[in-house]
Design a protein around this motif. Structure first.
Motif, mmCIF file in Angstrom:
data_model
loop_
_atom_site.group_PDB
_atom_site.id
_atom_site.type_symbol
_atom_site.label_atom_id
_atom_site.label_comp_id
_atom_site.label_asym_id
_atom_site.label_seq_id
_atom_site.Cartn_x
_atom_site.Cartn_y
_atom_site.Cartn_z
ATOM 1 N N ASP A 151 0.793 -0.946 -0.056
ATOM 2 C CA ASP A 151 -0.127 -0.041 0.019
ATOM 3 C C ASP A 151 0.968 1.270 0.066
ATOM 4 O OD1 ASP A 151 0.814 0.538 2.577
ATOM 5 O OD2 ASP A 151 -0.586 -1.148 3.395
ATOM 6 N N GLN A 152 0.380 2.360 -0.128
ATOM 7 C CA GLN A 152 0.880 3.676 -0.137
ATOM 8 C C GLN A 152 1.596 3.884 0.891
ATOM 9 O OE1 GLN A 152 0.931 5.794 -2.952
ATOM 10 N NE2 GLN A 152 2.240 6.951 -1.913
ATOM 11 N N SER A 153 1.057 3.524 2.293
ATOM 12 C CA SER A 153 1.880 3.660 3.651
ATOM 13 C C SER A 153 3.047 3.167 3.570
ATOM 14 C CB SER A 153 1.063 3.494 4.745
ATOM 15 O OG SER A 153 0.914 2.150 4.832
ATOM 16 N N SER A 154 3.379 1.988 2.906
ATOM 17 C CA SER A 154 4.434 1.173 3.075
ATOM 18 C C SER A 154 5.792 1.793 2.153
ATOM 19 C CB SER A 154 4.355 -0.273 2.592
ATOM 20 O OG SER A 154 3.761 -0.470 1.219
ATOM 21 N N ALA A 155 5.357 2.673 1.436
ATOM 22 C CA ALA A 155 6.580 3.225 0.334
ATOM 23 C C ALA A 155 7.299 4.296 1.312
ATOM 24 C CB ALA A 155 5.872 3.866 -0.903
ATOM 25 N N VAL A 156 8.123 3.904 1.941
ATOM 26 C CA VAL A 156 8.912 4.747 3.089
ATOM 27 C C VAL A 156 10.083 5.113 2.035
ATOM 28 C CG1 VAL A 156 10.280 4.906 4.902
ATOM 29 C CG2 VAL A 156 8.129 3.585 4.908
ATOM 30 N N VAL A 157 10.246 6.504 1.959
ATOM 31 C CA VAL A 157 11.287 7.075 1.246
ATOM 32 C C VAL A 157 12.868 7.195 1.995
ATOM 33 C CG1 VAL A 157 12.306 9.104 0.231
ATOM 34 C CG2 VAL A 157 9.653 8.447 -0.147
ATOM 35 N N ARG A 158 13.645 6.493 1.570
ATOM 36 C CA ARG A 158 15.032 6.393 2.141
ATOM 37 C C ARG A 158 15.940 7.722 1.531
ATOM 38 N NH1 ARG A 158 16.496 0.224 1.403
ATOM 39 N NH2 ARG A 158 14.445 -0.805 2.282
ATOM 40 N N ASP A 159 16.568 7.837 2.642
ATOM 41 C CA ASP A 159 17.714 9.070 2.477
ATOM 42 C C ASP A 159 19.178 8.427 2.027
ATOM 43 O OD1 ASP A 159 19.025 11.608 2.193
ATOM 44 O OD2 ASP A 159 19.258 11.755 4.084
ATOM 45 N N TYR A 160 19.273 8.158 0.720
ATOM 46 C CA TYR A 160 20.548 7.465 0.413
ATOM 47 C C TYR A 160 21.566 8.310 -0.046
ATOM 48 C CZ TYR A 160 17.867 3.164 -0.695
ATOM 49 O OH TYR A 160 17.027 2.167 -0.500
ATOM 50 N N ASP A 161 22.899 8.188 0.202
ATOM 51 C CA ASP A 161 24.160 9.128 0.036
ATOM 52 C C ASP A 161 24.784 8.308 -1.293
ATOM 53 O OD1 ASP A 161 27.445 8.928 0.552
ATOM 54 O OD2 ASP A 161 26.173 10.979 1.091
ATOM 55 N N LEU A 162 24.861 9.117 -2.244
ATOM 56 C CA LEU A 162 25.418 8.372 -3.689
ATOM 57 C C LEU A 162 26.835 8.181 -3.166
ATOM 58 C CD1 LEU A 162 25.037 7.659 -6.708
ATOM 59 C CD2 LEU A 162 25.511 10.181 -6.996
ATOM 60 N N GLN A 188 28.453 7.028 -0.788
ATOM 61 C CA GLN A 188 28.434 5.886 0.015
ATOM 62 C C GLN A 188 27.886 4.779 -0.655
ATOM 63 O OE1 GLN A 188 29.856 5.532 3.187
ATOM 64 N NE2 GLN A 188 29.489 3.342 2.947
ATOM 65 N N MET A 189 27.077 4.974 -1.573
ATOM 66 C CA MET A 189 26.245 3.798 -2.374
ATOM 67 C C MET A 189 27.368 3.175 -3.209
ATOM 68 S SD MET A 189 22.390 5.240 -2.844
ATOM 69 C CE MET A 189 22.248 4.002 -4.268
ATOM 70 N N VAL A 190 27.976 4.249 -3.760
ATOM 71 C CA VAL A 190 29.104 3.684 -4.784
ATOM 72 C C VAL A 190 30.452 2.603 -4.271
ATOM 73 C CG1 VAL A 190 30.876 4.732 -6.610
ATOM 74 C CG2 VAL A 190 28.516 5.652 -6.631
ATOM 75 N N GLU A 191 30.668 3.424 -2.937
ATOM 76 C CA GLU A 191 31.693 2.662 -2.143
ATOM 77 C C GLU A 191 31.315 1.181 -1.762
ATOM 78 O OE1 GLU A 191 32.931 5.403 1.026
ATOM 79 O OE2 GLU A 191 33.805 6.853 -0.535
ATOM 80 N N THR A 192 29.894 1.247 -1.393
ATOM 81 C CA THR A 192 29.721 -0.013 -1.013
ATOM 82 C C THR A 192 29.518 -1.154 -2.076
ATOM 83 O OG1 THR A 192 28.089 1.100 0.646
ATOM 84 C CG2 THR A 192 27.479 -1.218 -0.050
ATOM 85 N N VAL A 239 15.618 8.982 -7.271
ATOM 86 C CA VAL A 239 15.085 10.266 -6.803
ATOM 87 C C VAL A 239 13.954 10.778 -7.495
ATOM 88 C CG1 VAL A 239 15.954 12.833 -6.622
ATOM 89 C CG2 VAL A 239 17.416 10.854 -6.015
ATOM 90 N N ALA A 240 13.962 10.344 -9.058
ATOM 91 C CA ALA A 240 12.783 10.601 -9.829
ATOM 92 C C ALA A 240 11.386 10.131 -9.588
ATOM 93 C CB ALA A 240 13.153 10.181 -11.430
ATOM 94 N N ILE A 241 11.864 8.712 -9.158
ATOM 95 C CA ILE A 241 10.423 7.879 -8.905
ATOM 96 C C ILE A 241 9.814 8.456 -7.324
ATOM 97 C CG2 ILE A 241 11.445 5.993 -7.551
ATOM 98 C CD1 ILE A 241 8.872 5.858 -10.508
ATOM 99 N N VAL A 242 10.726 9.029 -6.506
ATOM 100 C CA VAL A 242 10.085 9.609 -5.188
ATOM 101 C C VAL A 242 9.373 10.931 -5.706
ATOM 102 C CG1 VAL A 242 10.623 10.780 -3.140
ATOM 103 C CG2 VAL A 242 11.649 8.386 -3.892
ATOM 104 N N GLN A 243 9.751 11.746 -6.574
ATOM 105 C CA GLN A 243 9.182 12.631 -6.965
ATOM 106 C C GLN A 243 7.677 12.493 -7.730
ATOM 107 O OE1 GLN A 243 11.933 14.936 -9.260
ATOM 108 N NE2 GLN A 243 13.245 15.606 -7.605
#
Length: 442
Positions: free
Chosen positions: A232-243, A245-249, A364-368
């Motif tokens: 449902d819509q309420s389960s769509a929790v937006v996460r704050d990603y750090d680009l 950090q993501m690349v390094e991971t 980011v685009a899909i969140v908007q």
């Protein structure tokens, strides 16, 4: 009568078994795909082969041991060892022996071959892990697409039901003269269009189902019920990603990148092993042999256990001088493979960075888009309800009501598609980062 009933039940029972519907959750789907996928089985076979080759490289450090036996008959003029004379006679002989050899030095070729085999095994392990991640991701994507097609079909069916109810209302109003006949014709056209939309959505659902079944590699003719998880819509929790950090991971976690790193190490040790052919080889050898022939007056046992025993031990040094440039050619070939492995690693590294960047931008685009689609859905729903009320009191035309309904249906479809795309994009991020596992949660 009992026999007839028993026979009928036995004939009917297999039909009941084969007609049972198999319920499949997304967790079940992932387990089934991992069990059936041929690419995963091939990766497992490749890993098994690599481990076999590693054990073979370890065995190269051990001495070899071989046994031999021979039996012969010499007829005619020949030398008799027992008398020291030539004669025309027949000698029956038998011999047996053991021989062994141990490589003492071969330019460290065996050591480098073992290290190359070990790194190749590690590379195959990482390849296996990446294949598992591919299967999990593809299965989850197909499952989500099937659920999305199912939701869009439900929306189309609800829209058709609403338009059919509206058609009945318009028909009643036309019969009493409250509405012109053209409204009835327009509404019938709307119903026909909605019926076509239902047909198209049902066809999309069937296609999505076939793709999912193909991914699971199960019987396409089977009867399956794919369970819809609570989304449902309420389960769509937006996460704050750090680009960054993501690349390094991703560079640290991606199995395909780890596989290529191990492949480079394997190529390096293969190169060192090939260069060892320039160096001398020192080998320790030993043998034990005994024989018997019937011209010797001694007994069979005495000859084999005492008189004809031969023992040998020695060192062999082989110095390569010229072998028609075979070693040089092999070394150059290994150097090229090593350079190609480095180039492939750099290309994979750049691809990983690009994939993570693209996935982050898409997220980011899909969140908007998720926020916009929710606002558009609320506005379209209110507009349709208002237009419907206006039409009922005669303040609006059927065309305006139809336009509001179309806008509402489109907003509803966009909202559900955006919601599913949001969950898909989250899994895509996990996949590109390299932390996707079988525990798929929505």
């Amino acid at each position: 009568m009992r026999i007839i009933l028993l026979t009928a039940s036995l004939l009917f029972f297999p039909t009941l078994l084969f007609s049972q519907v198999q319920t499949i959750t997304i967790e079940d789907a992932i387990d089934i795909a991992l069990e059936n996928n041929y690419q995963l089985k091939q990766a497992e076979n490749n890993l098994t082969l690599s481990r076999v080759q590693e054990r073979s490289a370890i065995a190269d450090f051990f001495p070899n041991l071989s046994a031999s036996a021979s039996r012969g008959r010499n007829i005619g003029r020949q030398f008799d060892n027992t008398t020291g004379e030539f004669g025309d006679f027949t000698i029956n002989s038998f011999g047996a022996g053991l021989s062994s050899g141990l490589t003492i030095f071969n330019g460290f070729s065996n050591i480098n071959s073992l290290r190359a085999a070990q790194h190749e095994t590690l590379s195959r392990e990482e390849q296996l892990q990446r294949v598992r991640e591919n299967i999990i991701f593809n299965t989850a994507s197909r499952y989500l697409q099937y659920l999305l097609s199912q939701q869009l079909l439900e929306i189309a069916e609800e829209t058709l039901q609403t338009s059919e109810q509206q058609l009945e209302q318009v028909r009643a109003q036309v019969e009493v003269g409250a509405r012109p006949t053209v409204d009835l014709l327009n509404q019938e056209s709307i119903v026909a269009g909605n019926e076509l939309q239902v047909v198209n959505r049902r066809n999309d659902l069937n296609f999505s189902r076939l793709q999912l079944v193909r991914t699971l590699q199960i019987d396409p003719l089977g009867d399956y019920e794919f369970i819809t998880p609570e989304i449902d819509q309420s389960s769509a929790v937006v996460r704050d990603y750090d680009l960054q950090q993501m690349v390094e991971t991703a560079l640290e976690s991606r199995s395909d990148l780890k596989s290529e790193l191990q492949g480079i190490e394997a190529a390096l040790y293969n190169l060192k092993s090939t260069r060892a052919n320039y160096y001398p080889t020192l080998t320790l050898s030993g043998s034990f042999r005994t024989s018997y022939n019937d011209r010797n007056p001694s007994s069979y046992r005495d000859q084999l256990t005492d008189q004809n025993i031969n023992r040998n031990i020695g060192l062999s040094l082989n110095i390569p001088i010229f072998n028609r440039l075979n070693t040089r050619t092999a070394v150059q070939a290994q150097e090229i493979q090593y350079k190609n492995a480095q180039l492939s690693l750099e290309n994979t590294r750049l691809n990983v960075i690009q994939e993570v960047n693209q996935a982050y931008n898409d997220y980011v685009a899909i969140v908007q888009e998720l926020e916009s689609s929710e606002k558009a859905f609320v506005a379209a729903e209110r507009a349709f309800e208002t237009e419907q009320q206006r039409y009922e009191v005669g303040a609006s035309t059927l065309i305006e009501l139809s336009q509001a309904n179309n806008a509402f249906v489109e907003a509803q479809s966009n909202r559900i598609q955006t919601l599913y795309n949001f969950f898909f994009q989250e899994k895509l991020l996990d996949y590109y980062i390299g932390r996707l596992d079988t525990n798929i949660q929505f």
